[in-house]
Design a protein around this motif. Structure first.
Motif, PDB file in Angstrom:
ATOM      1  N   PHE A 164      -4.118   5.448 -13.314  1.00 29.52           N
ATOM      2  CA  PHE A 164      -3.134   5.945 -12.362  1.00 29.52           C
ATOM      3  C   PHE A 164      -2.221   7.015 -12.961  1.00 29.52           C
ATOM      4  O   PHE A 164      -1.657   7.822 -12.234  1.00 29.52           O
ATOM      5  CB  PHE A 164      -2.314   4.784 -11.809  1.00 29.52           C
TER       6      PHE A 164
ATOM      7  N   PHE B 212      -7.720   0.962  -5.173  1.00 28.89           N
ATOM      8  CA  PHE B 212      -7.678  -0.477  -5.442  1.00 28.89           C
ATOM      9  C   PHE B 212      -8.902  -1.137  -4.824  1.00 28.89           C
ATOM     10  O   PHE B 212      -9.490  -0.623  -3.856  1.00 28.89           O
ATOM     11  CB  PHE B 212      -6.430  -1.122  -4.827  1.00 28.89           C
TER      12      PHE B 212
ATOM     13  N   PRO C  22      -6.668  -2.259  -9.962  1.00 34.12           N
ATOM     14  CA  PRO C  22      -6.607  -0.791  -9.921  1.00 34.12           C
ATOM     15  C   PRO C  22      -7.905  -0.234 -10.509  1.00 34.12           C
ATOM     16  O   PRO C  22      -8.358  -0.664 -11.569  1.00 34.12           O
ATOM     17  CB  PRO C  22      -5.408  -0.452 -10.808  1.00 34.12           C
TER      18      PRO C  22
ATOM     19  N   GLN D 268       2.395   1.873  -3.390  1.00 38.05           N
ATOM     20  CA  GLN D 268       1.403   2.431  -4.309  1.00 38.05           C
ATOM     21  C   GLN D 268       1.161   3.910  -4.050  1.00 38.05           C
ATOM     22  O   GLN D 268       0.903   4.680  -4.986  1.00 38.05           O
ATOM     23  CB  GLN D 268       0.091   1.637  -4.216  1.00 38.05           C
TER      24      GLN D 268
ATOM     25  N   ASP E   7       0.825  -1.207   0.000  1.00 36.19           N
ATOM     26  CA  ASP E   7       0.000   0.000   0.000  1.00 36.19           C
ATOM     27  C   ASP E   7       0.859   1.257   0.000  1.00 36.19           C
ATOM     28  O   ASP E   7       0.526   2.256  -0.652  1.00 36.19           O
ATOM     29  CB  ASP E   7      -0.930   0.012   1.210  1.00 36.19           C
TER      30      ASP E   7
ATOM     31  N   ARG F 169      -6.704  -5.826  -3.302  1.00 36.00           N
ATOM     32  CA  ARG F 169      -5.490  -5.273  -3.950  1.00 36.00           C
ATOM     33  C   ARG F 169      -5.245  -5.911  -5.318  1.00 36.00           C
ATOM     34  O   ARG F 169      -4.138  -5.856  -5.830  1.00 36.00           O
ATOM     35  CB  ARG F 169      -4.241  -5.463  -3.081  1.00 36.00           C
TER      36      ARG F 169
ATOM     37  N   LYS G 191       3.771   5.590  -6.044  1.00 41.67           N
ATOM     38  CA  LYS G 191       3.504   5.509  -7.476  1.00 41.67           C
ATOM     39  C   LYS G 191       2.374   6.441  -7.895  1.00 41.67           C
ATOM     40  O   LYS G 191       2.373   6.968  -9.016  1.00 41.67           O
ATOM     41  CB  LYS G 191       3.167   4.069  -7.858  1.00 41.67           C
TER      42      LYS G 191
END
Length: 821
Positions: free
Chosen positions: A590, A579, A586, A365, A362, A583, A368
């Protein structure tokens, strides 16, 4: 989905398999349960690899043993004696809570026994043996070889037990743990945990052992904890080594930049030692540099203990932006805290992530997606979660787990405060934590002044960080703003929140957003909800981007310096994540998410535009539209006549006739958006209420979802108000039914203020910033709009309605009242 490539553990772990005890009945073999949803890591979990990583990254020793794995398990009755020497009937996989599929139990028990045996390695002889429990929810007792060795209360903090004096000289050692967790039957801190029914915004509880259990050999003279506080202006790291054993020993602290020694100093144990850090490399989300540390405890020239650690050099505080407003800062510079709400729940492990790779996922992400902050929402994570935040470069707002939403009663208040301060004590050396949050939306809050005192006590305990006394102080069960702490925090769904800095506090949006999308075969209940549902990924992404653009506006126009979007993943029935809960999927584009997030961090520093400055408006006493309502809906100034709806009628008014409304569905519609709600404006009316009950709106203008403003009677406050959704300028006293009042609401955009006047006198003002420049719905008389629906119908009579495209002054409002119009 590709799995995260895991970083090597800080130390190798050898998991011990429980030794069979000398009993007749063998326990049922362990079998992993089937969770409603499986994560990419569910099948990786086995009895031989249950969270094998070294669990204490900021105080490391090479010798240790992991006690995770299969334990015997049984439900317990109140007052039942420990099952010393008896095999229990089931097996549980520690450290997964018993309600989780990974535990193999997958049910709740109020009380329970865990049992296993262990052996002490031969090379540890002559040393003390300490058992470490990462967390047991909620009350715990520990027996070693039939003797009670420790008790502990608190579901989110760890505890240690020196069991040396309870050990046999050789052979298997019996360990029994009792746990009691009544969850929401008491007022213990539980965060989002609940046990009964469809829990809505709350989730399945987690009971029993839910963090790593491990043991290590130590000397009688040893380092128990390191307190690490960076002093960036002073180019030093403040280190206190808390120890056990003889007093007045020395410590030697060495700091490293990789293999290069940066500094070495010697001082006293249990006292602050300043370690110089020349030309410090700062820690930040862009460059999360960490210094390695080696700390030796020295007794008469001999090293009696040595531990490894790490720390980052950074400063946290409030700084003025280019617009002069107080904002959150890192290392002396404005840095917008762009965050998600991170609940920390897992469909297979509940409170416990299935693997360390999953625990880090998590956070990876977040990076990202372009976030620089995580709000850890009313939960406390294992130390390795904060280690990952330190390593990856994510600032953390750390919440105190709430009790139930009701006010905490007297017997539990001291316990809440004790656990709050223990949470801070255990975590105040992690570089990533920048903000402490004692209360959320008034859950458990019992007294506004006490909330302020608690915030002050947190600041006194840790002055190196910011204190957010009350996230969502405008919401829900809040007792109101205590005025304490460093931040003024508003929640707004869909939002974003628009508070402005006030006094010595910066302003933040502590929760907003919550856009949802259903994802077939990836929903906990097979269905769920969000604050606004969207039909597809493209629409969800578009709504997120639009909402985040408003965050940027709120930063530059209102002065917020942090925002928290709900949320990183779906959780059970909540479908508003980036998400799905497992998980696996997506839910947004993004690339677009990252682009808008980067724009916010780059542009929300106080140097951007504060929005257009409003012009002087149209002069004149009657405004740009005037409705005498004297037997017709004629607009006496403009060209937008009002039409009576659903049987509204003319009746005796304050001056001739007015319009009588039934409080159910009647109102008058002007047929157009009369005001540009992005600037200054004023609305005024004479009103007589048939009853002082409920919300009743006199004048408003429809937005897409909510009215841009409400000139109203607030049933929640029983006073006249000029309002935005969630923000009200209130008159000081309750009006009387069947009495005429002249009520005026002013929006002063230049001052960022709402004002309400009653009978020509200023009655209340509220600092408020609005982002609604797109209110193109009709201006209406006698109702409002909220959540997309018509609401708050007036039960009474309204007369002499004026609207102005300027903010009237005190003198102009007084003159309007005196005129009787």
């Amino acid at each position: 989905m590709l799995k995260l490539v895991a970083v090597a553990a800080l130390a190798a772990a050898a998991t011990l398999v429980p030794t069979a005890s000398a009993t007749t009945a063998a326990p049922v073999e362990w079998q992993r349960g089937t969770p409603p949803l499986s994560t990419p890591w569910t099948d990786d979990v086995t009895p031989s690899n249950a969270l094998p990583e070294y669990p204490r990254p900021q105080l490391t020793r090479p010798e240790w043993r992991n006690l995770n794995g299969l334990w015997e398990f049984a439900a317990a009755a109140p007052g039942e004696q420990p099952p010393i020497g008896r095999t229990l009937g089931e097996k549980v996989l520690v450290p997964y809570p018993i309600e989780s599929a990974l535990s193999g139990i997958q049910r709740h028990e109020d009380r329970m026994f865990y049992r296993r045996t262990f052996t002490v390695p031969q090379q540890w002889k002559g040393q003390r043996l300490v058992l470490h429990f990462g967390a047991v929810d909620y009350d715990a007792k520990v027996w070693v070889n039939g003797r009670l060795a420790s008790t502990h209360r608190g579901g989110y903090d760890g505890f240690d037990v020196d069991v040396t004096n309870y050990l046999h000289s050789k052979g298997p050692q019996e360990l029994i743990v009792w746990a009691e967790d009544l969850t929401d039957e008491t007022f213990q801190p539980i965060g989002k945990q609940r046990e009964v029914g469809d829990r809505g915004i709350f989730y399945q509880g987690s009971s029993g052992i839910w963090r790593t259990v491990w043991m290590e050999p130590v000397n009688a003279a040893r380092i128990d904890r390191l307190q690490l506080t960076p002093d960036l202006p002073g180019k030093a790291l403040k280190v206190t080594a808390d120890t056990s054993g003889p007093a007045n020993l020395d410590v030697e602290i060495t700091a490293y930049d990789g293999r290069r020694q940066v500094s070495k100093v010697r001082g006293k144990a249990d006292a602050e030692v300043r370690v110089p850090i020349p030309n410090p490399k700062t820690w930040s989300p862009d460059k999360p540099f960490l210094y390695d540390l080696k700390v030796r405890l020295i007794d008469r020239g001999k090293t009696v203990d040595q531990v490894g650690s790490y720390a980052g050099m950074r400063s946290v505080g409030l700084v003025k932006g280019a617009d002069g407003k107080l904002r959150m800062g890192l290392n002396g510079k404005v840095l917008f805290n762009l965050s998600t709400l991170d609940q920390g729940f897992w469909p297979d492990g509940l409170n416990t992530a299935p693997t360390d790779e999953a625990l880090a996922f998590d956070l990876v992400q977040h990076k990202k997606l372009g976030f620089n902050t995580v709000r850890k929402h009313i939960k406390v994570e294992p130390d390795r979660w904060y280690y990952w935040a330190d390593k990856l470069g994510l600032m953390v707002w750390q919440d105190m787990p709430a009790s139930k939403t009701d006010a905490i009663p007297e017997p539990w208040r001291a316990q809440f405060k004790s656990e709050l301060h223990e949470m801070i004590e255990e975590h105040k050396s992690f570089t990533s934590i920048t903000v402490w949050v004692p209360f959320n939306e008034g859950w458990g809050e019992w007294d506004r002044e006490e909330t302020g005192r608690i915030a002050d006590s947190v600041k006194a305990q840790d002055p190196s960080r910011l204190v957010n006394a009350h996230s969502g102080v405008n919401c829900c069960n809040s007792k109101g703003d205590s005025g304490r702490g460093d931040l003024l925090d508003h929640h707004a769904y869909l939002g974003p929140g628009t508070p402005s800095p006030a006094g010595e506090r910066a302003a933040v949006d502590g929760e907003h957003g919550g856009f949802g999308l259903k994802t077939q075969d990836h929903m906990w209940f097979g269905d769920g909800f969000a604050y606004e549902m969207t039909p597809d990924k493209a629409t969800l992404t578009r709504r997120y981007v639009e909402n985040q653009r408003d965050v940027l506006k709120s930063a530059n126009q209102c002065g917020i310096s942090g925002s928290v979007y709900t949320q990183i993943t779906d959780v059970e029935g909540e479908l508003n994540g980036f998400f799905t809960y497992d998980r696996q999927v997506p839910k947004m584009d993004f690339a677009q998410v990252r682009t808008i997030n980067q724009q916010i961090i780059a542009g929300a520093d106080g140097t951007g535009t504060g929005g257009p400055q409003p012009g002087p408006g149209t002069p004149g006493a009657d405004g740009i539209h005037f409705y005498p309502l004297d037997g017709t809906g004629e607009d006496a100034v403009g060209n937008n006549d009002a039409t009576l709806q659903n049987g509204a009628v003319f009746a005796p008014g304050k001056n001739g006739q007015g319009v009588a409304l039934n409080g159910s569905n009647q109102y008058a519609d002007t047929g157009a958006a009369l005001l540009d709600t992005s600037g200054n404006y004023t609305a005024s009316a004479w009103v007589k209420l048939n009853k002082t009950d409920g919300f009743q709106t006199f004048v408003s203008q429809d937005g897409d979802r909510d009215s841009a403003f409400f000139l109203q009677y607030s049933g929640a406050d029983q006073r006249f108000a000029m309002s935005f959704p969630g923000t009200r300028a209130l008159a000081p006293t309750k009006p009387n039914a069947n009495q005429w009042y002249h009520v005026t609401g002013v929006r002063d955009a230049a001052k960022g203020e709402l004002r309400v006047y009653v009978d020509g006198q200023l009655a209340g003002a509220k600092s408020a910033c609005s982002l609604d420049s797109t209110s193109t719905g009709n201006t209406v008389i006698g109702r409002g709009k909220f959540g997309g629906n018509p609401v708050d119908y007036l039960d009474g009579t309204v007369d002499q309605v004026h609207v102005y495209d300027r903010a009237l002054t005190d003198q102009e409002v007084k003159a309007l009242y005196d005129s009787g119009r």
